[in-house]
Scaffold this motif. Structure first.
Motif, mmCIF file in Angstrom:
data_model
loop_
_atom_site.group_PDB
_atom_site.id
_atom_site.type_symbol
_atom_site.label_atom_id
_atom_site.label_comp_id
_atom_site.label_asym_id
_atom_site.label_seq_id
_atom_site.Cartn_x
_atom_site.Cartn_y
_atom_site.Cartn_z
ATOM 1 N N LYS A 35 0.740 -1.393 -0.223
ATOM 2 C CA LYS A 35 0.502 -0.317 0.343
ATOM 3 C C LYS A 35 1.099 0.734 0.069
ATOM 4 O O LYS A 35 1.614 0.974 0.805
ATOM 5 N N LYS A 36 0.215 2.297 -0.778
ATOM 6 C CA LYS A 36 1.374 3.436 -1.228
ATOM 7 C C LYS A 36 1.065 4.108 0.222
ATOM 8 O O LYS A 36 -0.251 4.317 0.608
ATOM 9 N N PRO A 37 2.225 5.136 0.980
ATOM 10 C CA PRO A 37 1.886 5.542 2.028
ATOM 11 C C PRO A 37 1.169 6.591 1.713
ATOM 12 O O PRO A 37 0.545 7.698 3.500
ATOM 13 N N THR A 38 0.696 7.565 0.737
ATOM 14 C CA THR A 38 0.252 8.656 0.524
ATOM 15 C C THR A 38 -1.548 7.754 0.011
ATOM 16 O O THR A 38 -1.894 9.258 0.426
ATOM 17 N N ALA A 39 -1.495 6.541 0.132
ATOM 18 C CA ALA A 39 -2.869 6.334 0.193
ATOM 19 C C ALA A 39 -3.853 6.915 0.933
ATOM 20 O O ALA A 39 -3.822 7.225 2.394
ATOM 21 N N LEU A 83 -10.007 7.520 -5.342
ATOM 22 C CA LEU A 83 -9.260 7.706 -4.191
ATOM 23 C C LEU A 83 -7.535 7.506 -5.177
ATOM 24 O O LEU A 83 -6.766 8.531 -4.385
ATOM 25 N N GLU A 84 -7.490 7.189 -5.585
ATOM 26 C CA GLU A 84 -6.568 6.399 -6.368
ATOM 27 C C GLU A 84 -5.865 7.409 -7.442
ATOM 28 O O GLU A 84 -4.274 7.714 -7.359
ATOM 29 N N GLU A 85 -6.713 8.250 -7.608
ATOM 30 C CA GLU A 85 -5.949 9.636 -8.322
ATOM 31 C C GLU A 85 -6.169 10.698 -7.424
ATOM 32 O O GLU A 85 -6.391 11.792 -8.516
#
Length: 124
Positions: A35-39, A83-85
């Motif tokens: 999971k990206k830290p910025t998610a 959210l992903e974008e």
């Protein structure tokens, strides 16, 4: 014991035959998912149920069907900007959609995500 036939590396554009069953050659190891830290933090549980109920009470109709002149009940809580974008999980970024409209929008978002993911593959 028989051994499976060698297969080409699954990295785009790589044709090296792989014999170990991993699907990737030594030059292109598979990247493990993390999971990206910025998610964005997703809303879940009872809070999500309350937000869905409030959204459908405010506007029970599918936003996309309304734009096209149709009347259909909304069944899905959808983020206008995913959210992903970079979209936020706030009231201004959600809309109600019916299942068919949500499926079409989700497929388009998935396709954009795949293009983003494959766009990162570059030969050094």
């Amino acid at each position: 014991m028989p051994v499976a036939a060698p297969r080409p590396c699954t990295h785009p554009g790589c044709g090296v035959l792989v014999r170990d069953g991993t699907g990737r050659c030594a030059k292109h190891p598979a990247v493990s998912w993390a999971k990206k830290p910025t998610a964005a933090k997703r809303v879940t549980g009872r809070k999500l149920q309350r937000l869905r109920a409030e959204l459908f009470a405010r506007n029970p109709l599918c936003a996309e069907c309304q734009r096209q002149g149709r009347v259909t009940l909304a069944t899905q809580r959808d983020h206008i900007v995913p959210l992903e974008e970079g979209g936020q999980d706030v009231e201004a970024n959600v809309q109600g959609l019916c299942a068919p409209c949500h499926d079409v929008k989700s497929a388009a978002e998935r396709a954009r995500g795949v293009r983003r993911a494959w766009g990162r593959y570059r030969e050094p």
